[in-house]
Design an enzyme around this catalytic site. Structure first.
Site, PDB file in Angstrom:
ATOM      1  CB  SER A 143      29.631 -19.015 -12.164  1.00  0.00           C
ATOM      2  OG  SER A 143      30.998 -18.713 -12.371  1.00  0.00           O
ATOM      3  CE1 TYR A 156      30.009 -23.123  -9.136  1.00  0.00           C
ATOM      4  CE2 TYR A 156      31.553 -22.246 -10.756  1.00  0.00           C
ATOM      5  CZ  TYR A 156      30.662 -22.044  -9.720  1.00  0.00           C
ATOM      6  OH  TYR A 156      30.415 -20.766  -9.262  1.00  0.00           O
TER       7      TYR A 156
END
Ligand code: NDP
Length: 258
Positions: A143, A156
């Site tokens: 990401s 995350y």
């Protein structure tokens, strides 16, 4: 049907056996469609089947967060495909919390299990075949948020950062064998999971407010799943034969370090 503009024979994907995790919707489903269009045989997985699993792909239910799930998936890949030439680790995500101190132990563990350990485990089961054949390509979906980590998502982004570091190391280890490993880091992409995460973040009252992609993204829009899938398709194709150990940031130019 979506077309990719170039014949499958040019890209070296036709006839390849591909496994894509999390292909029931969003970015994973777009990757599956692109691979099918390019002539690959595709197996995909999610925790449950949906009507949005692309037609033409084989599907098996598996939870990639567990060792048992990874083993079941690897066994299905052997049974359905007879081996894996293209491995795309796409399943991922995590719900946000108010700040890092609000992330419970299971929040950290779940984020690590899905966004990092799932790839490590599945690679440990499927990369040996690539080593033996001295061919294969792996893509880890990370990401772009790793570039600007913030409290609500630290579980995350830390897990994705570990994934990127692991991806680079695996690439260097496998390079002498001709097996290529790369990462792709999407920016804000319009998917069901992305939408849910943004709603959860907004409901916590700590999100920066509604942002307009036209203002925040140099290219003036959110990503489409196909934008990310095209990057993946390139990396697993012969067109990327001199690319390994890299992290391709696909974010419309948004992140400053991209
Ligand atoms: P979605 O939530 O829309 O889709 C996720 C897919 O993964 C679904 O098929 C889902 O099916 C599957 N999945 C989730 N958990 C598991 C599990 N434990 N085992 C097996 N399959 C699972 O996600 P996106 O398409 O938005 O994201 C795809 C990837 O891109 C993720 O790694 C995400 O972190 C990354 N990403 C996305 C961004 C975005 O803005 N959308 C931005 C940056 C990165 P099911 O739930 O039924 O299991």
């Amino acid at each position: 049907m979506t077309t990719i503009g170039n014949g499958p024979e040019i890209r070296g994907i036709a006839g390849k056996r591909a496994l894509v995790t999390g292909g029931s919707r969003g970015i994973g489903a777009a990757v599956v469609r692109r691979l099918l269009d390019a002539g690959a045989e595709v197996l995909t997985t999610a925790r449950s089947a949906t009507s949005t699993v692309p037609e033409g792909a084989s599907f098996v239910e598996a939870d990639v967060r567990t060792r048992a799930g990874a083993e079941a998936l690897a066994a299905a890949a052997e049974q359905v495909l007879g081996g894996v030439d293209v491995l795309v680790h796409n399943a991922g995500g995590a719900r946000p919390y108010a700040d890092s101190s609000a992330i419970p132990d299971e929040g950290w563990q779940d984020a690590l299990a899905l966004n990092y350990l799932a790839s490590v485990r599945l690679d440990s089961l499927l990369v040996p075949g690539m080593r033996e054949r001295e061919s294969g390509t792996v893509v880890h979906i990370s990401s772009a948020a790793v570039l600007t980590p913030i409290g609500p998502f630290l579980h995350y982004t830390a897990a994705k950062a570990a994934l990127e570091n692991y991806s680079r190391g695996l690439a260097l280890e496998l390079a002498p064998l001709g097996v290529r490993v790369n990462a792709v880091s999407p920016g804000r992409t319009a998917t069901p999971g992305g939408e849910t995460t943004r709603e959860q973040w907004a409901s916590l009252g700590v999100a920066p407010g509604e942002t307009n992609a036209e203002d925040t993204t140099p290219l003036g829009r959110d990503g489409r799943p196909e934008d990310i899938a095209d990057a993946v398709l390139f990396l697993v194709s012969d067109r990327a034969s001199w690319l390994t150990g890299r992290n391709l940031i696909v974010d419309g130019g948004e992140f400053p370090m991209g």
